[in-house]
Design a protein around this motif. Structure first.
Motif: not given
Length: 444
Positions: A63-73, A93-97, A113-116, A143-147
């Motif tokens: 799940e790439p968003l587990l490492e969001f800071d590294k993703l941004v970097y 992403t699985n969308g949970t984060l 962006i792909s969400v499963s 998350n998808l509807l409110e983010s």
């Protein structure tokens, strides 16, 4: 075109029943140093090319968003290095984060962006759960509807197995009703539950959805995303397409740790280390054997898997001709034949990996037993202090771990090597060579 797939992490906060990464779900992530090296590698490959080409970077996981800071970097680093190039970023992403902060950044920097999502709550939560067993549907939908994630960049990736296929039409309709317009059903080919009834249901559901949304130009529902294929271009693994995983860098780290531990143990007790050294050749011999066996079995397994997927894809791409020609029975007979062969080869490969794991555990236990026995004798005779013995035992354990980890990476490398060999074998086939020469004007 250059295409890079970067595994930001192999970690995931979910435990999906059909996930191919379940056996290595708690493994490593890219370090900051690794990310810098990857950025430099991408820059070097792109800028040293013979001509200027577009770049596609696919950010994968885990799940790439587990490492969001590294993703941004990473993304900002690549953009800085390749200012004068067209760079397209994709992520799954699985969308949970997802939250508003992450969505704002994704909207600005990520092109696709792909969400499963597998459908409604009951269907989705059947296979896609957190590690504690709780369903993920409600969290993802909220998350998808409110983010505030941009739906124009979003596609929903639906995983379809032999059970959920019976809910496929309802699942697609449910997601469309929620406002999602690009939906890509992906079949779990490895599912051994596929039979004629399930395949018929897949056909009916796809045809039903095609008819239902035929007049909705904004809604795209297809198992094949032609825009994505156009972006990826032809297969050119190792030339313009690269997959970068964290275990490559972990392998180097394991070797360095093993060398350092070996030197320290040599300083502590050379005679005890000599005993360990007598066992290590057996580790080498066993790994050489299993690597060759793994190479042979992986090649056979991938060929069998290719037969199954090729048959299914040919059926899916030609549904109507198949129905009109009444070829369902012939197709199903071939499918059962291929699946039986695939299952047999899969079991053979899994058995080989299980044997390899058992041999490694046995040799690891043997090293511990020998060190404890011989070290204990030296302590009793007074030639070795208890503290020295405990230190040696602790560090000898540290020596064994990276060696066994490195052997695991080598086994995985054999599997990747077989895949690459299959790619080149395919590209070198007479039909493909003839087509490439015709398309690119290549002369003898």
């Amino acid at each position: 075109m250059f295409a890079f797939t970067v595994w930001m992490t192999e970690r995931c906060n979910m435990r999906c029943s059909y996930c191919y990464e379940n056996d290595k779900i708690d493994r490593m992530s890219q370090s900051v140093t690794d990310i810098r090296n990857i950025i430099n590698f991408i820059e070097s490959r792109v800028k040293n090319a013979a001509k200027k080409e577009d770049v596609v970077v696919n950010l994968h996981g885990g799940e790439p968003l587990l490492e969001f800071d590294k993703l941004v970097y990473f993304v900002e680093g690549v953009k800085e290095k390749l200012k004068d190039y067209n760079v397209y970023f994709k992520t799954v992403t699985n969308g949970t984060l997802l939250n508003k902060e992450k969505a704002l950044w994704l909207n600005k920097h990520i092109n696709y962006i792909s969400v499963s999502m597998d459908g409604g709550e009951a269907v989705h939560d059947k296979n896609r759960r957190y590690s504690n067993g709780k369903g993920t549907y409600r969290d993802i939908i909220n998350n998808l509807l409110e983010s505030g994630l941009n739906k124009d960049k979003l596609r929903i990736r639906m995983t379809v197995d032999a059970n959920t296929v019976y809910h496929l039409a309802d699942s697609i309709s449910h997601l469309v009703d929620l406002g999602f317009q690009i939906i890509v059903p992906c079949v779990v080919y490895e599912d051994k539950g596929w039979d004629q009834a399930a395949l018929n249901q897949l056909e009916q559901a796809l045809m039903q959805m095609k008819w239902k949304y035929r007049n909705h130009s904004g809604i795209k529902i297809a198992m094949t995303n032609f825009e994505e294929i156009k972006m990826k271009g032809y297969c050119n693994g190792g030339i313009g397409r690269f997959d970068i995983m964290p275990n490559v860098f972990q392998f180097v780290s394991d070797i360095m740790i093993a060398v350092c531990m070996f030197g320290f143990l040599l300083y502590l007790q050379w005679d005890l280390l000599l005993i360990i050294g007598l066992i290590l050749p057996f580790v080498y011999l066993s790994q050489t054997y299993f690597q060759r066996l793994g190479n042979k079995l992986a090649s056979s397994f991938r060929e069998s898997f290719g037969n199954v997927t090729g048959l299914l894809e040919s059926m899916i791409s030609g549904i109507m001709p198949l129905v009109f020609s009444r070829g369902e029975k012939f197709f199903y007979k071939k499918y059962k034949e291929y699946v039986t062969d695939y299952t047999r080869r899969e079991m053979g490969m899994e058995l080989a990996f299980a044997k390899n794991d058992g041999v490694l555990k046995f040799l690891s236990a043997l090293i511990s037993i020998v060190v404890l026995a011989y070290g204990g004798i030296k302590v009793i005779s007074g030639s070795l202090t208890i503290g020295g013995f405990m230190a040696f035992h602790m560090y000898s354990s540290r020596l064994a771990v990276p060696i066994f980890e490195a052997s695991g990476v080598l086994m995985e490398f054999q599997s990747r090597k077989v895949s690459l060999h299959k790619v080149y074998q395919f590209l070198d086939s007479p039909g493909i060579m003839k087509e490439n020469k015709k398309k690119h004007g290549i002369q003898k």
